[in-house]
Design a protein around this motif. Structure first.
Motif, short mmCIF file in Angstrom:
data_model
loop_
_atom_site.label_atom_id
_atom_site.label_comp_id
_atom_site.label_asym_id
_atom_site.label_seq_id
_atom_site.Cartn_x
_atom_site.Cartn_y
_atom_site.Cartn_z
N UNK A 91 67.61 74.92 28.15
CA UNK A 91 67.10 76.05 28.93
C UNK A 91 65.76 76.49 28.36
N UNK A 92 64.99 77.22 29.18
CA UNK A 92 63.71 77.74 28.71
C UNK A 92 63.88 78.71 27.54
N UNK A 93 64.85 79.63 27.57
CA UNK A 93 65.03 80.49 26.39
C UNK A 93 65.30 79.70 25.11
N UNK A 94 66.03 78.56 25.23
CA UNK A 94 66.29 77.74 24.06
C UNK A 94 65.00 77.13 23.50
N UNK A 95 64.07 76.80 24.40
CA UNK A 95 62.78 76.25 23.95
C UNK A 95 62.05 77.27 23.09
N UNK A 96 62.07 78.52 23.51
CA UNK A 96 61.43 79.57 22.71
C UNK A 96 62.19 79.78 21.40
N UNK A 97 63.51 79.79 21.48
CA UNK A 97 64.34 80.05 20.30
C UNK A 97 64.18 78.97 19.24
N UNK A 98 64.05 77.71 19.67
CA UNK A 98 64.06 76.60 18.71
C UNK A 98 62.68 76.06 18.37
N UNK A 99 61.71 76.18 19.31
CA UNK A 99 60.47 75.44 19.10
C UNK A 99 59.17 76.24 19.30
N UNK A 100 59.08 77.09 20.31
CA UNK A 100 57.76 77.63 20.67
C UNK A 100 57.68 79.14 20.60
N UNK A 101 58.71 79.78 20.02
CA UNK A 101 58.62 81.22 19.78
C UNK A 101 57.55 81.52 18.73
N UNK A 102 57.19 82.79 18.63
CA UNK A 102 56.09 83.19 17.73
C UNK A 102 56.29 82.77 16.29
N UNK A 103 57.55 82.66 15.87
CA UNK A 103 57.82 82.38 14.46
C UNK A 103 57.94 80.88 14.16
N UNK A 104 57.72 80.02 15.15
CA UNK A 104 57.92 78.58 14.95
C UNK A 104 56.60 77.84 14.74
N UNK A 105 56.67 76.68 14.04
CA UNK A 105 55.43 75.96 13.68
C UNK A 105 54.59 75.52 14.87
N UNK A 106 55.21 75.27 16.01
CA UNK A 106 54.43 74.79 17.17
C UNK A 106 53.64 75.90 17.85
N UNK A 107 53.95 77.15 17.52
CA UNK A 107 53.29 78.27 18.20
C UNK A 107 51.83 78.40 17.79
N UNK A 108 50.98 78.62 18.77
CA UNK A 108 49.59 78.98 18.54
C UNK A 108 49.28 80.22 19.35
N UNK A 109 48.61 81.21 18.78
CA UNK A 109 48.28 82.42 19.55
C UNK A 109 47.19 82.13 20.57
#
Length: 315
Positions: free
Chosen positions: A148-166
């Motif tokens: 699910x999209x929420x899982x993508x944020x939770x596991x990979x692209x949320x603010x606290x994850x390495x893949x996140x860029x502001x």
């Protein structure tokens, strides 16, 4: 009156086109909506056109992505002119930077074994849409990497994850000034309640800085801010700047001295106080004390030595 003043369309990361948003709002018996797409007003004219002569009023708006240091703030701009040249230029620049940011995030995801093409993400946005993380999240679902999209944020692209860029576009001060120049009113979107005492002074300061060209108005807001946060040294520093801009150097000196009680080693403050004392009041001995304190923190700064030399020469 029923309102929804924070809605996204396919002009950014929503699922309905601007015209479809209008139809959904009328079906829901709303009276007023604001279309607040991320960093674009592209959806506003078609939404207003779709609502013309009907029971719904559409407020022209957008949600501007800003950063201050490492903190991201989203600033809503209501009642803007959707044809304002500065807003349209921001939309174009935001589109370019969002594409670059997405390519960077995809690169970081590949390092974690998630291989998605830019095209796989971009096709989920409209042709002129503002590309964002929800598009990436749904592409990850479609490719089978998450359920699910929420899982993508939770596991990979949320603010606290390495893949996140502001999304580094503007600072809050610049966004607020841009919104005001387009005839709009600025509102802080979804502030985190647990960090409000920490972050609110930063955003208030940004709003005040955007009004340095109106020192009297900004001064009133600054006084109110300092009533709420009397130990905000940065707020007292700003009050000093506003008092100088408003032609009140003695009041400025009082504000700067108050700020120095709270942040005593701030070199900018010490230099500001030295300038007031030496250049406006002729109190060169007191100015020298300020420059000596500043040199304790920046002993190799030639500009401070020059100021000190001038003050010493005038003794």
């Amino acid at each position: 009156m029923d309102l929804d003043l924070h809605i996204h369309s396919t002009a950014s990361d929503g699922f309905l086109s601007p015209a479809e948003v209008v139809e959904a709002a009328i079906d829901a018996r709303l009276d007023v909506i604001a279309l607040t797409d991320h960093d674009t007003v592209a959806g506003v004219p078609p939404a207003i056109e779709a609502a013309a002569g009907r029971s719904l009023e559409v407020v022209a708006a957008l949600e501007v992505s800003t950063t201050l240091g490492d903190q991201e703030f989203h600033i809503l701009g209501y009642f803007v002119d959707p044809f304002d040249e500065r807003l349209l230029a921001h939309t174009a620049e935001a589109s370019r930077r969002r594409k670059s940011r997405m390519e960077g995030m995809l690169g970081r995801l590949r390092e974690q074994g998630i291989d998605l093409s830019f095209e796989a993400v971009a096709r989920r946005a409209s042709e002129d849409g503002s590309l964002g993380r929800p598009h990436l999240a749904h592409a990850m679902v479609e490719a089978g990497y998450v359920e699910s999209a929420p899982k993508a944020f939770e596991l990979y692209i949320g603010n606290e994850h390495p893949a996140y860029l502001p999304t580094r576009l503007l600072e809050p001060e610049e966004a607020i000034r841009m919104i005001r120049s387009a005839g709009g009113v600025s509102v802080w979107a979804h502030p985190p309640v647990d960090r409000l005492p920490e972050l609110l002074p930063l955003l208030v300061k940004a709003a005040l800085l955007s009004r340095l060209d109106q020192p009297e108005t900004a001064g009133l807001y600054c006084d109110r801010h300092l009533e709420l946060f009397p130990r905000d040294g940065e707020g007292w520093k700003l009050k000093g700047r506003l008092e100088v801009a408003g032609g009140e150097p003695r009041e400025a000196l009082t504000a700067i001295e108050r700020a120095l009680q709270l942040i005593p080693d701030d070199v900018e403050l010490l230099l500001f106080k030295g300038y007031l004392l030496a250049d406006l009041f002729g109190e060169f001995e007191r100015a020298l004390e300020c420059y000596d304190r500043a040199l304790l923190n920046r002993p190799g700064d030639p500009a401070i030595w020059i100021r000190k030399g001038r003050a010493h020469h005038n003794l």
